[in-house]
Design an enzyme around this catalytic site. Structure first.
Site, short mmCIF file in Angstrom:
data_model
loop_
_atom_site.label_atom_id
_atom_site.label_comp_id
_atom_site.label_asym_id
_atom_site.label_seq_id
_atom_site.Cartn_x
_atom_site.Cartn_y
_atom_site.Cartn_z
N CYS A 169 1.88 29.54 -15.87
CA CYS A 169 1.38 29.97 -17.18
C CYS A 169 0.88 28.79 -18.00
O CYS A 169 1.46 28.44 -19.03
CB CYS A 169 2.49 30.71 -17.91
SG CYS A 169 3.15 32.04 -16.92
N TYR A 226 1.28 11.14 -3.52
CA TYR A 226 1.43 11.63 -4.90
C TYR A 226 1.26 13.15 -4.97
O TYR A 226 0.73 13.68 -5.95
CB TYR A 226 0.48 10.88 -5.85
CG TYR A 226 0.66 9.38 -5.75
CD1 TYR A 226 1.80 8.78 -6.27
CD2 TYR A 226 -0.26 8.58 -5.08
CE1 TYR A 226 2.01 7.42 -6.14
CE2 TYR A 226 -0.06 7.21 -4.95
CZ TYR A 226 1.08 6.64 -5.48
OH TYR A 226 1.29 5.29 -5.35
N PRO A 254 0.82 -1.21 0.00
CA PRO A 254 0.00 0.00 0.00
C PRO A 254 0.86 1.26 0.00
O PRO A 254 1.89 1.32 0.67
CB PRO A 254 -0.78 -0.11 1.31
CG PRO A 254 0.09 -0.92 2.21
CD PRO A 254 0.85 -1.87 1.32
N GLY A 255 0.46 2.23 -0.78
CA GLY A 255 1.12 3.54 -0.76
C GLY A 255 0.12 4.57 -0.31
O GLY A 255 0.07 4.96 0.86
N ARG A 278 -1.91 16.55 -9.29
CA ARG A 278 -2.99 15.56 -9.45
C ARG A 278 -4.21 16.10 -10.18
O ARG A 278 -4.74 15.42 -11.06
CB ARG A 278 -3.37 14.93 -8.10
CG ARG A 278 -2.19 14.17 -7.45
CD ARG A 278 -2.62 13.34 -6.25
NE ARG A 278 -3.49 12.27 -6.66
CZ ARG A 278 -4.80 12.27 -6.55
NH1 ARG A 278 -5.41 13.29 -5.98
NH2 ARG A 278 -5.51 11.27 -6.99
N TYR A 307 -4.67 13.94 -13.43
CA TYR A 307 -5.68 12.88 -13.30
C TYR A 307 -7.09 13.43 -13.14
O TYR A 307 -7.98 12.68 -12.72
CB TYR A 307 -5.41 12.03 -12.04
CG TYR A 307 -4.02 11.52 -11.85
CD1 TYR A 307 -3.39 10.72 -12.80
CD2 TYR A 307 -3.32 11.82 -10.68
CE1 TYR A 307 -2.12 10.24 -12.58
CE2 TYR A 307 -2.04 11.33 -10.46
CZ TYR A 307 -1.45 10.54 -11.41
OH TYR A 307 -0.20 10.06 -11.18
C1 LIG Z 1 2.38 2.47 -7.25
C2 LIG Z 1 2.56 1.08 -6.80
C3 LIG Z 1 2.05 0.66 -5.57
C4 LIG Z 1 1.29 1.55 -4.64
O1 LIG Z 1 0.08 2.00 -5.16
P1 LIG Z 1 -0.92 2.78 -4.23
O2 LIG Z 1 -2.09 3.05 -5.11
O3 LIG Z 1 -0.27 4.03 -3.78
O4 LIG Z 1 -1.27 1.89 -3.10
C5 LIG Z 1 2.30 -0.65 -5.19
N1 LIG Z 1 2.98 -1.50 -6.00
C6 LIG Z 1 3.47 -1.13 -7.19
C7 LIG Z 1 4.21 -2.11 -8.01
C8 LIG Z 1 3.27 0.17 -7.64
O5 LIG Z 1 3.74 0.53 -8.84
#
Ligand SMILES: *Cc1c(COP(=O)(O)O)cnc(C)c1O
Length: 411
Positions: free
Chosen positions: A335, A364, A265-266, A303, A307
């Site tokens: 700009c 991000y 998880p990120g 973002r 996105y």
């Molecule tokens: C970006 C990424 C993550 C984390 O994604 P999240 O949406 O931030 O949880 C985990 N594994 C891989 C291989 C990624 O490229």
């Protein structure tokens, strides 16, 4: 007045100026604990995806609780090590790792390298053999699953560049088993980011589990399964799945397989723990629209431009109870028309000098910032209780200019 834990954000603004990112340690820690708790009954390790927020202090906050790291470059690997993540808790992902990066990772003895193609497998085998090592490998599978998230953060469809096609995994696994520098440990998958639906996970994980069974039947012994990250957070009105439901899907998909699991998880660990604070420079009334021009811009938080992302925007000061909200466009000074954070956003009356916070900006955000328009890189602050620390300072203009060098012929 909006605060991060015990510190009013306006106080930080007065101290270091705007714009700045601010992260709450407590929120990061609480979220990590929730994650760990949800998976406590499974053989699962959490590898924080460093690319979501690579500040050393953020990584260390998580590492202290036992988190490993998922990295996608030598730079991130160095950050994880510098922050104190033990090498045997680091996974190296990414579609284009160079031989130099692979050699660096092997020399540090990291836990696992997630390989995304046969050419990478061969390069890694050569590098590892030349070092007298065997690289611990998981093959990243492209499960051809639609994550139903924004196209730019979908990674699990067969037309995406990521992973080895489902139909080619058998051949790649056998190839891996025959290479001298490879120790094939398992499979990996990551289907995208900001997922708010569990169905794509269910499909991807069951495809991976099926592959493990098939490969084992063919004599390829696999012990590990890396399930990636991607769990979404609430930016607006999304209802991300509960961790308990997510964990249940993992449990169901992998039942009886006796696999060591990894999760990456990120966003889900740090996204909701951060804000971007900016000041209004001008309030500008156009012929048909009204604009709030901020001192933060797309170079600080890309973002929305990249996105079409939606961030909740709240004034730091409580509006008067009788204040009526009006639609305004919230923009930065860069700009580019794309430098727009929000259009027709309903906000209470605000004036030049007022402070705003963009919520859910912990992932991000700062990592994707740049100095476009020669704007100084946005600083980062970490709060813990009543204290705060600048964990990445705003560079001075001299520091910014000193990054460039003049060739001899222009001196
Ligand atoms: C970006 C990424 C993550 C984390 O994604 P999240 O949406 O931030 O949880 C985990 N594994 C891989 C291989 C990624 O490229």
């Amino acid at each position: 007045m909006l605060a991060a834990e015990g510190v009013p954000l306006a106080q930080i603004a007065a101290d270091i100026g705007t714009p700045f990112y601010c992260y709450a340690s407590g929120a990061i820690e609480a979220q990590y604990r929730r994650y760990a708790e949800a998976f406590a009954d499974q053989d699962a390790r959490i590898h924080y995806a460093v690319k979501a927020n690579h500040n050393l202090a953020v990584i260390r906050t998580l590492a202290r609780l036992g988190a490993g790291a998922d990295v996608v470059s030598e730079g991130e690997l160095r950050r994880a090590l510098a922050a104190g993540v033990p090498p045997d808790r680091i996974v190296f992902s990414g579609v284009g790792k160079t031989r130099e990066e692979l050699a660096f990772a092997l020399a540090r003895g990291i836990h696992q390298i997630n390989v995304e193609s046969e050419p990478e497998l061969e390069a890694l085998s050569e590098v590892a053999s030349s070092m007298g090592l065997r690289a611990p490998v998981a093959l990243r599978v492209n499960p051809d699953v639609d994550a139903r998230t924004h196209a730019k953060i979908s990674t699990g469809k067969k037309e995406n560049k990521f992973g080895i096609d489902l139909g080619l995994v058998h051949a790649s696994a056998k190839r891996a088993a025959g290479l001298p520098g490879i120790a094939l440990e398992g499979l990996a998958v990551h289907i995208g980011s900001q997922l708010t639906d569990l169905a794509p996970y269910r499909l991807a994980f069951s495809r991976l589990a099926e592959l493990v069974r098939e490969l084992r039947a063919e004599g390829v012994g696999l012990r590990r399964l890396d399930l990636g990250g991607g769990l979404g957070i609430a930016y607006r009105d999304e209802t991300p799945p509960s961790l308990a439901d997510y964990a249940a899907i993992v449990r169901d998909a992998t039942r009886g397989l006796d696999l060591a699991l990894s999760l990456e998880p990120g966003r889900a660990l740090v996204g909701s723990a951060g804000v971007l604070v900016a000041r209004i420079i001008y309030r500008k009334a156009g012929a048909t629209r009204s604009f709030l021009v901020l001192d933060a811009a797309m170079n600080d938080l890309i973002r929305p431009a990249l996105y079409e992302a939606w961030h909740e925007i709240v004034p730091l000061a409580e509006p008067r109870p009788d204040a009526e909200s009006m639609p305004v466009d919230v923009v930065g000074p860069v700009c580019e028309s794309g430098d727009t954070f929000a259009t027709s956003r309903m906000l209470p009356p605000l004036a030049a000098g007022d402070l705003l916070a963009f919520l859910s900006a912990g992932a991000y955000g700062a990592v994707m910032s740049s100095s476009y328009n020669s704007r100084r890189l946005v600083p980062e602050v970490l709060v813990r209780g009543e204290s705060f620390a600048v964990v990445r300072p705003r560079p001075t203009f001299d520091e910014m200019l000193s990054q460039d060098a003049m060739p001899d012929w222009l001196r």
